[in-house]
Design a protein around this motif. Structure first.
Motif, PDB file in Angstrom:
ATOM      1  N   GLY A  88       9.315   5.470   1.263  1.00 21.18           N
ATOM      2  CA  GLY A  88       8.319   4.613   0.609  1.00 21.18           C
ATOM      3  C   GLY A  88       7.830   5.191  -0.706  1.00 21.18           C
ATOM      4  N   ARG A  89       7.519   6.489  -0.714  1.00 18.53           N
ATOM      5  CA  ARG A  89       6.968   7.107  -1.934  1.00 18.53           C
ATOM      6  C   ARG A  89       8.036   7.401  -2.974  1.00 18.53           C
ATOM      7  NH1 ARG A  89       6.478   9.881   2.610  1.00 18.53           N
ATOM      8  NH2 ARG A  89       7.515  11.886   2.901  1.00 18.53           N
ATOM      9  N   THR A  97      -1.352  -4.343   4.682  1.00 19.04           N
ATOM     10  CA  THR A  97      -0.558  -5.283   3.888  1.00 19.04           C
ATOM     11  C   THR A  97      -0.475  -6.640   4.577  1.00 19.04           C
ATOM     12  OG1 THR A  97       0.671  -3.462   2.928  1.00 19.04           O
ATOM     13  CG2 THR A  97       1.755  -5.623   2.887  1.00 19.04           C
ATOM     14  N   GLN A 119       0.504  11.042  -3.560  1.00 21.00           N
ATOM     15  CA  GLN A 119       1.313  10.575  -2.426  1.00 21.00           C
ATOM     16  C   GLN A 119       2.679  11.256  -2.427  1.00 21.00           C
ATOM     17  OE1 GLN A 119       3.036   6.664  -2.178  1.00 21.00           O
ATOM     18  NE2 GLN A 119       3.193   6.760   0.028  1.00 21.00           N
ATOM     19  N   LYS A 134      -3.767   5.641  12.182  1.00 26.48           N
ATOM     20  CA  LYS A 134      -3.405   4.223  12.361  1.00 26.48           C
ATOM     21  C   LYS A 134      -3.583   3.827  13.825  1.00 26.48           C
ATOM     22  CE  LYS A 134       0.496   4.124   9.089  1.00 26.48           C
ATOM     23  NZ  LYS A 134       1.939   3.934   8.970  1.00 26.48           N
ATOM     24  N   SER A 144       6.455  -4.358   1.542  1.00 24.98           N
ATOM     25  CA  SER A 144       6.267  -3.409   2.636  1.00 24.98           C
ATOM     26  C   SER A 144       7.629  -3.000   3.162  1.00 24.98           C
ATOM     27  CB  SER A 144       5.445  -4.056   3.766  1.00 24.98           C
ATOM     28  OG  SER A 144       5.369  -3.186   4.870  1.00 24.98           O
ATOM     29  N   LYS A 145       7.895  -1.713   3.114  1.00 25.17           N
ATOM     30  CA  LYS A 145       9.190  -1.234   3.604  1.00 25.17           C
ATOM     31  C   LYS A 145       9.387  -1.663   5.064  1.00 25.17           C
ATOM     32  CE  LYS A 145      11.755   2.965   4.562  1.00 25.17           C
ATOM     33  NZ  LYS A 145      11.907   4.393   4.426  1.00 25.17           N
ATOM     34  N   THR A 146       8.367  -1.431   5.872  1.00 25.15           N
ATOM     35  CA  THR A 146       8.496  -1.711   7.308  1.00 25.15           C
ATOM     36  C   THR A 146       8.082  -3.136   7.679  1.00 25.15           C
ATOM     37  OG1 THR A 146       6.244  -0.916   7.581  1.00 25.15           O
ATOM     38  CG2 THR A 146       8.025   0.683   7.940  1.00 25.15           C
ATOM     39  N   PHE A 147       7.300  -3.757   6.853  1.00 22.31           N
ATOM     40  CA  PHE A 147       6.667  -5.049   7.128  1.00 22.31           C
ATOM     41  C   PHE A 147       5.853  -5.019   8.429  1.00 22.31           C
ATOM     42  CE2 PHE A 147       6.232  -9.572   6.161  1.00 22.31           C
ATOM     43  CZ  PHE A 147       6.338  -9.510   4.774  1.00 22.31           C
ATOM     44  N   GLN A 178       6.599  11.442   7.413  1.00 21.57           N
ATOM     45  CA  GLN A 178       5.140  11.444   7.182  1.00 21.57           C
ATOM     46  C   GLN A 178       4.410  11.142   8.487  1.00 21.57           C
ATOM     47  OE1 GLN A 178       7.193   9.282   5.096  1.00 21.57           O
ATOM     48  NE2 GLN A 178       7.233   7.925   6.863  1.00 21.57           N
ATOM     49  N   THR A 226       2.880  -2.816   8.204  1.00 13.60           N
ATOM     50  CA  THR A 226       1.667  -2.102   7.792  1.00 13.60           C
ATOM     51  C   THR A 226       0.455  -3.036   7.840  1.00 13.60           C
ATOM     52  OG1 THR A 226       3.026  -0.695   6.423  1.00 13.60           O
ATOM     53  CG2 THR A 226       0.686  -0.697   5.919  1.00 13.60           C
ATOM     54  N   GLU A 229       2.243  13.742   0.658  1.00 15.91           N
ATOM     55  CA  GLU A 229       2.839  13.121   1.850  1.00 15.91           C
ATOM     56  C   GLU A 229       4.202  13.771   2.135  1.00 15.91           C
ATOM     57  OE1 GLU A 229       3.912   8.792   2.226  1.00 15.91           O
ATOM     58  OE2 GLU A 229       1.994   8.625   3.241  1.00 15.91           O
ATOM     59  N   ILE A 232       0.853  -1.199   0.000  1.00 15.94           N
ATOM     60  CA  ILE A 232       0.000   0.000   0.000  1.00 15.94           C
ATOM     61  C   ILE A 232       0.883   1.242   0.000  1.00 15.94           C
ATOM     62  CG2 ILE A 232      -0.266   0.206   2.528  1.00 15.94           C
ATOM     63  CD1 ILE A 232      -3.316   0.696   1.986  1.00 15.94           C
ATOM     64  N   GLY A 233       0.322   2.369  -0.399  1.00 19.22           N
ATOM     65  CA  GLY A 233       1.105   3.617  -0.441  1.00 19.22           C
ATOM     66  C   GLY A 233       2.275   3.454  -1.395  1.00 19.22           C
ATOM     67  N   GLY A 234       3.458   3.778  -0.926  1.00 19.22           N
ATOM     68  CA  GLY A 234       4.641   3.685  -1.774  1.00 19.22           C
ATOM     69  C   GLY A 234       4.973   2.269  -2.197  1.00 19.22           C
ATOM     70  N   SER A 235       4.436   1.295  -1.514  1.00 16.89           N
ATOM     71  CA  SER A 235       4.691  -0.095  -1.891  1.00 16.89           C
ATOM     72  C   SER A 235       3.649  -0.604  -2.881  1.00 16.89           C
ATOM     73  CB  SER A 235       4.717  -0.968  -0.627  1.00 16.89           C
ATOM     74  OG  SER A 235       5.734  -0.513   0.232  1.00 16.89           O
TER      75      SER A 235
END
Ligand code: F6P
Length: 548
Positions: free
Chosen positions: A268-269, A214, A350, A513, A206-209, A506, A211, A354, A153-156
């Motif tokens: 991410g973006r 996701t 985004q 969230k 997912s950058k962070t894994f 961001q 989210t 963002e 989602i988002g940048g991913s």
């Protein structure tokens, strides 16, 4: 940055703004100055940006460049490219440019060259895509992969979605890419409905894994696959991951052999150039992905080396600042005359909002001026039959970017000629408008009475003097798309520097969230919502009564 010089520049711009609002008429300016088009354009090879239909003069452009110099745009630019930690609130470098530094030298973060790791991931991505394309990578039951589902989602999500749409004419045969982003179960259910688990590969991006959307979709995809194939071991052949958090990938159950990393200095973006671009590589092949990177690299070089008055991203950024801070525009329309760029406005929403939707400075002081505009748009000519009315005759000042290719990548040249004619016509109509005298002349030739003409004429007047920038290039190939996207990235960067915001964090996405986590048990009915405000508690109650 010199605060005094910034203040002087803003004051000068304000004076010029009053002057322009009172006196500048674009139709007249073109009539008076046959060289206006020649003076107000910037280019990089075939990529040509005509900014002559903007509400600017030479004095305005000079003053805007003085503002850029006072803000030390070039100094900040060099710090970004050098890997300085300019993302101060997260203490990170901002190095998406390193991802496309294919022909450049080393780039160091904390004394370590990042280029070998970037090239290593690129070669792993290339090898992986080649195996999927050839059928050497087989699903659990031994079948070739035909469908790829990117879950992110988002940048991913938005970058690969936008690029895959933009590069549709380059898609390789035999593989289809799908994208699931929304936590709304309809998204994954609708996507999986027509897919065969035996030939489907999931990319969990997912950058962070961490989210929630996701991971929720990833677990549902896993359940679907195991249910369809009747074996937990099937996951290994049907799930790969892209992340900076490879330990979390392993905890999810994906073999890190099948994971592709990137780094915290890629926002991410700004990540489509990294392993997040895997769905692009699978859709168009690695070589086309590399052309995309090379296009971005060409724009990076231009941004780094072109003087301010010949610099495309700087020029676009300054014109945007002029409208936002001096002439009071609250939005910027992105209107690609290219069906394949249909997701570009969403992608840029985004990227821009963002990044620059901020109201404190880099060092946390409240901001007393406008920052990032609202970004919106749709492809032409569709928009012409929808919202252009408001741009032409509404009360808002809406600067427009038109984006169009000289040549189509399809054989229907009559369609493309019409598309281009419409694009140029809209820019001309916005600029020229139609005076009441012209309207009355037109109506006089018909069968309306003078009284009827008096009633109708004001409705048909176009004030004109509406600004637009035309971005024209030969054709939408991967190289050009790379240049376009990097152009906007750097535009956003320059504006962030002038507005003195950190474009690379961001925090504004966090509160929602956090509250969604708190509200979930209340929505599920396992916790009482009495502690919330009356509206939120009332809505939860109302929703539950509708469910029962
Ligand atoms: O919530 C916003 C955001 O953090 C974006 O900046 C990011 O692109 C998106 O969520 C997805 O994050 P991730 O790639 O870590 O799943």
């Amino acid at each position: 940055m010199s605060a005094d010089k910034m203040t002087d520049s803003w004051e000068k711009l304000d004076r010029l703004g009053a002057d322009v609002s009172e006196k500048l008429n674009l139709r007249q300016a073109f009539a008076d100055d046959p060289k206006r088009f020649d003076r107000f354009n910037v280019s990089l090879d075939d990529l040509f940006v005509d900014y002559s239909k903007n509400l600017i003069s030479d004095d305005v452009m000079v003053a805007l460049r003085e503002l850029a110099t006072a803000a030390n745009v070039e100094g900040w630019r060099d710090r970004m490219f050098a890997g300085d930690r300019i993302n101060v609130t997260e203490n990170r470098a901002v190095l998406h440019t390193a991802l496309r530094n294919l022909d450049g030298g080393s780039i160091e973060v904390d004394g370590e060259d990042v280029m070998p790791a970037i090239k290593d991931v690129l070669s792993r991505l290339k090898a992986f895509a080649a195996r999927v394309h050839s059928g050497a990578w087989k699903g659990h039951t031994g079948k070739k992969i035909t469908d790829v589902v990117n879950i992110g989602i988002g940048g991913s999500d938005l970058g690969p979605v936008m690029v895959n749409e933009a590069l549709r004419p380059y898609h390789v045969d035999g593989i289809r890419c799908h994208f699931v982003s929304n936590v709304d179960g309809a998204h994954i259910v609708d996507t999986l409905k027509h897919l065969d688990a035996q030939t489907t590969l999931f990319i969990i991006a997912s950058k962070t894994f961490t989210t929630d959307e996701t991971l929720t979709n990833a677990y549902s995809a896993r359940d679907w696959l195991i249910k369809a194939l009747g074996d937990e071991n099937a996951v290994a052949k049907h799930f790969v991951a892209v992340s900076t958090a490879l330990e979390k990938v392993a905890a999810f159950g994906i073999d890190t052999e099948n994971a592709f990393g990137f780094w915290d200095w890629v926002g991410g973006r700004y990540s489509l150039w990294s392993a997040i671009g895997l769905p692009i590589i699978l859709a168009v092949g690695y070589d086309k992905f590399e052309e995309l990177l090379r296009g971005a690299q060409a724009m990076d070089t231009h941004f780094k080396t072109a003087p301010l008055d010949a610099n495309i991203p700087v020029t676009l950024a300054l014109i945007g600042v002029w409208y936002r801070n001096v002439l009071g525009a609250s939005s910027q329309a992105i209107l690609p005359y290219d069906q394949h760029l249909s997701r570009l406005p969403a992608y840029l929403q985004q990227a821009d909002m963002e990044s620059n939707g901020k109201s404190v400075t880099r060092d946390g002081q409240p901001i007393a001026y406008e920052t990032g505009p609202i970004i919106w748009g749709e492809p032409g000519t569709n928009g012409q039959h929808a919202f252009y009315q408001l741009i032409h005759q509404g009360t808002e000042l809406i600067p427009v970017d038109f984006i169009v290719a000289a040549k189509a990548l399809h054989p229907l040249s009559n369609h493309h000629d019409k598309l281009v004619a419409n694009c140029f016509a809209q820019a001309e109509a916005l600029m020229r408008g139609k005076t009441e005298a012209e309207v009355r002349d037109e109506l006089a030739g018909g069968d309306l009475s003078p009284a009827e003409i008096d009633v109708l004429a004001p409705q048909k007047v176009f004030a004109g003097n509406k600004p637009s920038t035309m971005i024209l290039y030969k054709q939408l190939d991967p190289f050009t798309l790379g240049r376009l996207v990097a152009m906007y990235e750097h535009k956003i960067f320059v504006q962030g520097i002038i507005w003195n915001v950190n474009s690379y964090d961001q925090w504004g996405v966090e509160l929602g969230k956090q509250l969604a986590k708190e509200l979930l048990p209340m929505v599920q009915g396992t916790e009482n919502a009495g502690s919330r405000d009356a509206s939120t508690a009332g809505l939860i109650k109302q929703m539950q009564s509708l469910r029962s």
